[in-house]
Write a protein that holds these residues in place. Structure first.
Motif, PDB file in Angstrom:
ATOM      1  N   UNK A   1       0.828  -1.210   0.000  1.00 58.04           N
ATOM      2  CA  UNK A   1       0.000   0.000   0.000  1.00 58.04           C
ATOM      3  C   UNK A   1       0.862   1.259   0.000  1.00 58.04           C
ATOM      4  N   UNK A   2       1.927   1.233   0.790  1.00 62.34           N
ATOM      5  CA  UNK A   2       2.817   2.398   0.842  1.00 62.34           C
ATOM      6  C   UNK A   2       3.550   2.608  -0.480  1.00 62.34           C
ATOM      7  N   UNK A   3       4.007   1.511  -1.090  1.00 61.98           N
ATOM      8  CA  UNK A   3       4.732   1.621  -2.359  1.00 61.98           C
ATOM      9  C   UNK A   3       3.824   2.188  -3.453  1.00 61.98           C
ATOM     10  N   UNK A   4       2.600   1.669  -3.542  1.00 60.81           N
ATOM     11  CA  UNK A   4       1.659   2.169  -4.558  1.00 60.81           C
ATOM     12  C   UNK A   4       1.351   3.645  -4.310  1.00 60.81           C
ATOM     13  N   UNK A   5       1.209   4.022  -3.043  1.00 61.87           N
ATOM     14  CA  UNK A   5       0.951   5.434  -2.727  1.00 61.87           C
ATOM     15  C   UNK A   5       2.119   6.315  -3.173  1.00 61.87           C
ATOM     16  N   UNK A   6       3.348   5.858  -2.938  1.00 60.18           N
ATOM     17  CA  UNK A   6       4.524   6.639  -3.350  1.00 60.18           C
ATOM     18  C   UNK A   6       4.590   6.770  -4.871  1.00 60.18           C
ATOM     19  N   UNK A   7       4.217   5.704  -5.587  1.00 56.52           N
ATOM     20  CA  UNK A   7       4.169   5.785  -7.045  1.00 56.52           C
ATOM     21  C   UNK A   7       3.136   6.819  -7.486  1.00 56.52           C
ATOM     22  N   UNK A   8       2.000   6.869  -6.764  1.00 56.69           N
ATOM     23  CA  UNK A   8       0.969   7.860  -7.102  1.00 56.69           C
ATOM     24  C   UNK A   8       1.510   9.274  -6.927  1.00 56.69           C
ATOM     25  N   UNK A   9       2.358   9.469  -5.913  1.00 55.13           N
ATOM     26  CA  UNK A   9       2.946  10.807  -5.710  1.00 55.13           C
ATOM     27  C   UNK A   9       3.830  11.193  -6.895  1.00 55.13           C
ATOM     28  N   UNK A  10       4.554  10.205  -7.434  1.00 54.85           N
ATOM     29  CA  UNK A  10       5.427  10.479  -8.585  1.00 54.85           C
ATOM     30  C   UNK A  10       4.596  10.871  -9.802  1.00 54.85           C
ATOM     31  N   UNK A  11       3.504  10.131 -10.036  1.00 53.27           N
ATOM     32  CA  UNK A  11       2.646  10.452 -11.178  1.00 53.27           C
ATOM     33  C   UNK A  11       2.001  11.825 -11.014  1.00 53.27           C
ATOM     34  N   UNK A  12       1.635  12.163  -9.796  1.00 57.05           N
ATOM     35  CA  UNK A  12       1.008  13.468  -9.564  1.00 57.05           C
ATOM     36  C   UNK A  12       1.981  14.611  -9.835  1.00 57.05           C
ATOM     37  N   UNK A  13       3.270  14.372  -9.572  1.00 56.33           N
ATOM     38  CA  UNK A  13       4.256  15.421  -9.855  1.00 56.33           C
ATOM     39  C   UNK A  13       4.428  15.645 -11.357  1.00 56.33           C
ATOM     40  N   UNK A  14       3.950  14.704 -12.170  1.00 52.09           N
ATOM     41  CA  UNK A  14       4.005  14.863 -13.626  1.00 52.09           C
ATOM     42  C   UNK A  14       2.807  15.634 -14.159  1.00 52.09           C
ATOM     43  N   UNK A  15       1.978  16.137 -13.251  1.00 49.05           N
ATOM     44  CA  UNK A  15       0.817  16.916 -13.655  1.00 49.05           C
ATOM     45  C   UNK A  15      -0.413  16.077 -13.955  1.00 49.05           C
ATOM     46  N   UNK A  16      -0.391  14.788 -13.630  1.00 51.41           N
ATOM     47  CA  UNK A  16      -1.537  13.904 -13.867  1.00 51.41           C
ATOM     48  C   UNK A  16      -2.543  14.083 -12.733  1.00 51.41           C
ATOM     49  N   UNK A  17      -3.818  14.163 -13.080  1.00 54.75           N
ATOM     50  CA  UNK A  17      -4.855  14.401 -12.087  1.00 54.75           C
ATOM     51  C   UNK A  17      -5.035  13.193 -11.167  1.00 54.75           C
ATOM     52  N   UNK A  18      -5.692  13.449 -10.022  1.00 59.67           N
ATOM     53  CA  UNK A  18      -5.868  12.412  -9.009  1.00 59.67           C
ATOM     54  C   UNK A  18      -6.619  11.192  -9.526  1.00 59.67           C
ATOM     55  N   UNK A  19      -7.800  11.409 -10.119  1.00 59.15           N
ATOM     56  CA  UNK A  19      -8.605  10.265 -10.567  1.00 59.15           C
ATOM     57  C   UNK A  19      -7.947   9.524 -11.720  1.00 59.15           C
ATOM     58  N   UNK A  20      -7.222  10.252 -12.561  1.00 61.35           N
ATOM     59  CA  UNK A  20      -6.494   9.614 -13.655  1.00 61.35           C
ATOM     60  C   UNK A  20      -5.365   8.750 -13.096  1.00 61.35           C
ATOM     61  N   UNK A  21      -4.644   9.300 -12.121  1.00 62.71           N
ATOM     62  CA  UNK A  21      -3.576   8.547 -11.467  1.00 62.71           C
ATOM     63  C   UNK A  21      -4.112   7.258 -10.849  1.00 62.71           C
TER      64      UNK A  21
END
Length: 399
Positions: free
Chosen positions: A164-184
């Motif tokens: 769960x923590x690893x997937x959450x950290x990956x989501x943070x990386x995608x969000x820094x690329x300007x990808x929206x929350x629901x898309x991420x």
């Protein structure tokens, strides 16, 4: 006579010794500050140990027995062990009720199992300082021991929490690329009916449980997972525990699918509610619900999960589906001899529900497409360099 602070420091120093050198963990089920309870599920001789600052002859034997029986049910260990008193006023001792002081134990046979026990306690010129030092040392060793014990005794709980923590950290990386929350969320495997139906990504029924985008949501679920896992992984065993967790996630998302409740669904709450359902069955099966203190502790766990279900944006149907799966599996995995026929019936009902939900899903397979959102997800895949997958997905969705 030694001061109350000195006795308190000695209790903590003894607990520190057992935690650090013999793998015990500190458990609190008594409101009496003159008692500490420790458990070691791997110690078959003395799995449950009590440390007190009161004289042994003043202890309530019936109350101590009830505490041991409660811990025995929760940690699945024999209700046996030793009572240790640091009081210097003990007149009654035996092999199970032992007085301990500086360079003294009332029954030296215990030194065969705990060789350094006689040298743990020392007189102090400043008992208050010793008390604070012992408390800080115990806190450090508890944190270290709990991490080691959790990895060793709760492998599924620890592994799931790490995922769960690893997937959450990956989501943070995608969000820094300007990808929206629901898309991420969708990119990481969240529930999204359109992709499940038209791209046949039914694996999202499982992967959605491991996706968390909001930090508060993640922390609440991690706390609930740890609390439930501490009890239920020991009780059920790792394989049954994992099966129940995954079944809860799948059932929850199947309920969401047939009710069209969520556009994008994520979180492990369905699995947590399955564990909660299985725990309720276990409380009844084991008779632990009759112990008020034990029931109060487990009630705190249930409260956390119910609180999660009331948070904004949380899927009620996912929780309901998971809870039903947990109740059914709680009976299926029970071990009471007089529940044999009930286990057969619940197994049949569990399989029947899977078939029934699958049939309902085929009848509720249509979903109104959100072309703008779908194209946004495909573009996001291309932006991170996975153009081939994006093209395949676009073809499946006829975009």
């Amino acid at each position: 006579m030694d001061s109350k602070s000195q006795y308190g420091a000695w209790m903590l120093e003894l607990a520190n010794y057992f935690v650090k050198e013999h793998g015990y963990q500190v458990i609190t089920i008594s409101k009496n500050q003159a008692e500490m309870w420790l458990v070691n599920v791997e110690n078959t001789k003395n799995p449950i140990m009590m440390i007190t600052s009161e004289p042994i002859e003043s202890l309530d034997e019936m109350l101590l027995l009830k505490h041991r029986q409660s811990l025995s049910m929760v940690f699945n260990v024999p209700a046996q062990g030793i009572n240790l008193s640091v009081s210097q006023e003990n007149d009654f001792t035996n092999e199970k009720n032992i007085a301990i002081g500086p360079d003294y134990v009332s029954d030296e046979a215990i030194l065969r199992d705990y060789p350094r026990l006689k040298t743990v306690l020392k007189h102090s010129q400043n008992p208050e300082r010793s008390l604070n030092k012992a408390l800080n040392g115990l806190r450090r060793n508890l944190q270290k021991a709990q991490k080691q014990a959790q990895r060793k005794l709760l492998p599924v709980t620890s592994t799931i929490g790490t995922v769960l923590l690893v997937v959450f950290l990956i989501s943070r990386i995608l969000l820094t690329q300007g990808i929206k929350l629901d898309v991420t969320a969708v990119m990481l495997g969240a529930y999204y009916k359109r992709f499940m139906v038209d791209a046949h990504q039914y694996w999202r029924l499982i992967t959605a449980g491991f996706v968390h985008i909001d930090f508060f949501h993640l922390m609440m679920n991690l706390i609930a997972l740890r609390n439930l896992g501490t009890i239920m992984e020991r009780v059920m065993g790792s394989k049954k525990f994992l099966f129940t967790l995954l079944a809860g996630i799948i059932f929850g998302n199947m309920f969401v699918f047939i009710t069209d409740e969520a556009a994008v669904g994520l979180g492990i709450s369905g699995g947590l509610f399955a564990l909660m359902g299985a725990m309720i069955v276990y409380l009844y099966e084991s008779g632990a619900f009759k112990n008020r203190r034990m029931l109060a502790q487990i009630g705190n766990i249930l409260f956390i999960n119910l609180f999660i279900s009331m948070l904004p944006g949380i899927s009620f149907m996912a929780h309901l589906g998971g809870f039903i799966a947990g109740i059914l599996l709680g009976f299926v995995f029970s071990s009471r001899p007089d529940w044999l026929e009930l286990r057969k019936y619940m197994t049949f009902l569990f399989v029947g529900m899977i078939v029934g939900l699958a049939i309902l899903m085929t009848q509720r397979a249509y979903t109104e497409p959100d072309l703008v959102f779908d194209k946004t997800v495909i573009k996001a895949w291309k932006d991170i360099g996975l153009g081939r997958y994006a093209d395949w997905l676009a073809h499946r969705l006829s975009l």
